[in-house]
Write a protein that holds these residues in place. Structure first.
Motif, short mmCIF file in Angstrom:
data_model
loop_
_atom_site.label_atom_id
_atom_site.label_comp_id
_atom_site.label_asym_id
_atom_site.label_seq_id
_atom_site.Cartn_x
_atom_site.Cartn_y
_atom_site.Cartn_z
N VAL A 55 0.85 -1.19 0.00
CA VAL A 55 0.00 0.00 0.00
C VAL A 55 0.89 1.24 0.00
N ASP A 56 1.97 1.20 0.75
CA ASP A 56 2.90 2.34 0.78
C ASP A 56 3.45 2.64 -0.61
N TYR A 57 3.72 1.62 -1.40
CA TYR A 57 4.21 1.84 -2.76
C TYR A 57 3.14 2.56 -3.59
N LEU A 58 1.90 2.10 -3.49
CA LEU A 58 0.82 2.75 -4.24
C LEU A 58 0.67 4.22 -3.86
N LEU A 59 0.84 4.50 -2.57
CA LEU A 59 0.68 5.86 -2.08
C LEU A 59 1.90 6.74 -2.32
N GLY A 60 2.97 6.15 -2.83
CA GLY A 60 4.18 6.91 -3.09
C GLY A 60 5.06 7.10 -1.88
N GLU A 63 9.64 3.38 -2.31
CA GLU A 63 10.12 3.20 -3.68
C GLU A 63 10.16 1.73 -4.08
N LYS A 64 10.16 0.83 -3.11
CA LYS A 64 10.19 -0.60 -3.40
C LYS A 64 8.77 -1.08 -3.67
N GLN A 65 8.60 -1.82 -4.76
CA GLN A 65 7.26 -2.30 -5.07
C GLN A 65 6.75 -3.28 -4.04
N ASN A 66 7.60 -4.14 -3.56
CA ASN A 66 7.19 -5.14 -2.58
C ASN A 66 7.96 -4.91 -1.30
N ASN A 67 7.28 -4.58 -0.25
CA ASN A 67 7.93 -4.29 1.02
C ASN A 67 7.29 -5.17 2.10
N PRO A 68 7.90 -6.30 2.42
CA PRO A 68 7.30 -7.22 3.38
C PRO A 68 6.99 -6.58 4.73
N SER A 70 6.08 -3.53 5.34
CA SER A 70 4.86 -2.75 5.20
C SER A 70 3.65 -3.66 5.15
N GLN A 71 3.76 -4.76 4.42
CA GLN A 71 2.66 -5.72 4.36
C GLN A 71 2.38 -6.29 5.75
N TYR A 72 3.43 -6.59 6.50
CA TYR A 72 3.26 -7.11 7.85
C TYR A 72 2.54 -6.08 8.71
N GLN A 73 2.98 -4.83 8.63
CA GLN A 73 2.35 -3.78 9.43
C GLN A 73 0.89 -3.61 9.05
N LEU A 74 0.59 -3.65 7.76
CA LEU A 74 -0.78 -3.52 7.30
C LEU A 74 -1.63 -4.68 7.80
N ASN A 75 -1.12 -5.91 7.68
CA ASN A 75 -1.86 -7.07 8.17
C ASN A 75 -2.09 -6.99 9.67
#
Length: 90
Positions: A55-60, A63-68, A70-75
């Protein structure tokens, strides 16, 4: 959200395909790409899942397309909200 169009074009996907996946109109999705409309949290998460990016990548914000992490924090955030909502049922 400039990155939506970039991701879509990289994958050679039509707006209709993404709109159908998200359960929205092509017009609504097009407005997201143009920055004329902002998706709600649920739609933002679905878009990140669709493109397999954070989601952070989509929001700008990343810069990394896949950031585990960030995904962990979102989950974690989503699970916490679901847990808090389950407590309200009792």
């Amino acid at each position: 959200m400039k990155r939506l169009k970039q991701l879509r074009m990289q994958r050679n996907i039509r707006q209709k395909e993404i709109a159908d996946y998200l359960g929205i109109t092509v017009s609504a999705y097009g407005n997201y790409e143009l920055g004329q409309r902002q998706p709600n949290f649920e739609t933002l998460c679905k878009m990140a899942d669709f493109f397999n990016v954070s989601v952070d990548y989509l929001l700008g914000r990343d810069e990394k397309q896949n950031n585990p992490s960030s995904q962990y924090q979102l989950n974690y955030f989503i699970n916490d909200i679901q847990y808090q909502n389950s407590l309200k049922l009792f």
